[in-house]
Design a protein around this motif. Structure first.
Motif, PDB file in Angstrom:
ATOM      1  N   ARG A 113      22.872  45.884 -24.510  1.00 56.31           N
ATOM      2  CA  ARG A 113      21.543  46.358 -24.100  1.00 56.31           C
ATOM      3  C   ARG A 113      20.904  45.409 -23.085  1.00 56.31           C
ATOM      4  O   ARG A 113      21.248  44.235 -23.021  1.00 56.31           O
ATOM      5  CB  ARG A 113      20.634  46.523 -25.314  1.00 56.31           C
ATOM      6  CG  ARG A 113      20.381  45.266 -26.081  1.00 56.31           C
ATOM      7  CD  ARG A 113      19.503  45.513 -27.323  1.00 56.31           C
ATOM      8  NE  ARG A 113      19.345  44.296 -28.079  1.00 56.31           N
ATOM      9  CZ  ARG A 113      18.505  43.325 -27.758  1.00 56.31           C
ATOM     10  NH1 ARG A 113      17.727  43.454 -26.704  1.00 56.31           N
ATOM     11  NH2 ARG A 113      18.432  42.237 -28.479  1.00 56.31           N
ATOM     12  N   GLU A 114      19.988  45.973 -22.322  1.00 56.01           N
ATOM     13  CA  GLU A 114      19.206  45.216 -21.341  1.00 56.01           C
ATOM     14  C   GLU A 114      20.102  44.448 -20.366  1.00 56.01           C
ATOM     15  O   GLU A 114      19.860  43.287 -20.051  1.00 56.01           O
ATOM     16  CB  GLU A 114      18.231  44.269 -22.041  1.00 56.01           C
ATOM     17  CG  GLU A 114      17.206  44.954 -22.916  1.00 56.01           C
ATOM     18  CD  GLU A 114      16.273  45.865 -22.140  1.00 56.01           C
ATOM     19  OE1 GLU A 114      15.871  45.514 -21.009  1.00 56.01           O
ATOM     20  OE2 GLU A 114      15.957  46.955 -22.653  1.00 56.01           O
TER      21      GLU A 114
ATOM     22  N   HIS B 119      23.447  40.284 -20.528  1.00 54.45           N
ATOM     23  CA  HIS B 119      22.822  41.264 -21.440  1.00 54.45           C
ATOM     24  C   HIS B 119      22.127  40.516 -22.573  1.00 54.45           C
ATOM     25  O   HIS B 119      22.277  39.301 -22.719  1.00 54.45           O
ATOM     26  CB  HIS B 119      23.855  42.254 -21.975  1.00 54.45           C
ATOM     27  CG  HIS B 119      24.956  41.612 -22.747  1.00 54.45           C
ATOM     28  ND1 HIS B 119      24.915  41.471 -24.116  1.00 54.45           N
ATOM     29  CD2 HIS B 119      26.115  41.033 -22.356  1.00 54.45           C
ATOM     30  CE1 HIS B 119      26.018  40.855 -24.522  1.00 54.45           C
ATOM     31  NE2 HIS B 119      26.761  40.578 -23.462  1.00 54.45           N
TER      32      HIS B 119
ATOM     33  N   ASN C 127      28.136  48.395 -28.165  1.00 56.37           N
ATOM     34  CA  ASN C 127      26.981  48.739 -27.341  1.00 56.37           C
ATOM     35  C   ASN C 127      26.260  47.469 -26.902  1.00 56.37           C
ATOM     36  O   ASN C 127      25.970  46.608 -27.728  1.00 56.37           O
ATOM     37  CB  ASN C 127      26.017  49.627 -28.124  1.00 56.37           C
ATOM     38  CG  ASN C 127      26.672  50.918 -28.569  1.00 56.37           C
ATOM     39  OD1 ASN C 127      27.340  51.579 -27.795  1.00 56.37           O
ATOM     40  ND2 ASN C 127      26.497  51.262 -29.825  1.00 56.37           N
TER      41      ASN C 127
ATOM     42  N   ASN D 248      21.576  49.933 -20.348  1.00 59.61           N
ATOM     43  CA  ASN D 248      22.346  49.827 -21.583  1.00 59.61           C
ATOM     44  C   ASN D 248      23.732  50.384 -21.325  1.00 59.61           C
ATOM     45  O   ASN D 248      23.930  51.180 -20.403  1.00 59.61           O
ATOM     46  CB  ASN D 248      21.667  50.597 -22.716  1.00 59.61           C
ATOM     47  CG  ASN D 248      20.300  50.044 -23.043  1.00 59.61           C
ATOM     48  OD1 ASN D 248      20.068  48.845 -22.973  1.00 59.61           O
ATOM     49  ND2 ASN D 248      19.374  50.907 -23.377  1.00 59.61           N
TER      50      ASN D 248
END
Length: 145
Positions: free
Chosen positions: A111-112, A139, A109, A92
């Protein structure tokens, strides 16, 4: 007559990139913060209207592209080589926009994330530019934080 407080937009040159476990200091350029959602056209056979309905489709996110100067720091390269060898390590992270005083103002932000593409620098013996590498990160979502 009362004059309101002026609210200037933030400048695009003042940002940080934070990625879990990677302490890379600075990046020259960051792009790819977007999301898209294609409409799905649908019409039932007994629908009395001659127009199609537009239903929301899947949300897609572009890859984040990071450009940075070549240094002795190997953390991003090691993250990419793990993915190349089949050991995808998802992380992340955040893109942080700073004001002129260095204070955090906005944060996106993601993630992944994992590195999907690396591009090495171009060399030119007659130039004096900094050697720049590019890393693309796939992502599964971005949100303003």
């Amino acid at each position: 007559m009362v004059v309101g407080i002026r609210k200037d937009p933030y400048r695009a040159y003042n940002f940080l990139v934070e990625i879990d476990g990677i302490t890379r200091a600075g990046f020259r350029e960051c792009s790819g913060l977007d999301s898209a959602q294609d409409p799905i056209e649908y019409r039932e056979g007994n629908d009395k209207y001659l127009t199609v309905r537009k239903l929301p489709g899947l949300v897609k996110y572009s890859n984040i592209s990071l450009k940075y100067g070549v240094t002795d720091d190997e953390e991003l390269w090691q993250w990419r080589t793990k993915a190349v060898s089949g050991q995808v390590e998802r992380k992340n992270g955040s893109i942080v926009l700073l004001d002129d005083l260095g204070q955090e103002k906005k944060r996106w932000n993601f993630r992944e994330a994992w590195p999907t593409k690396w591009t090495g620098t171009s060399f030119n013996a007659t130039g004096n530019e900094v050697a720049i590498e590019t890393l693309e990160i796939a992502h599964e979502g971005v949100a303003k934080g």
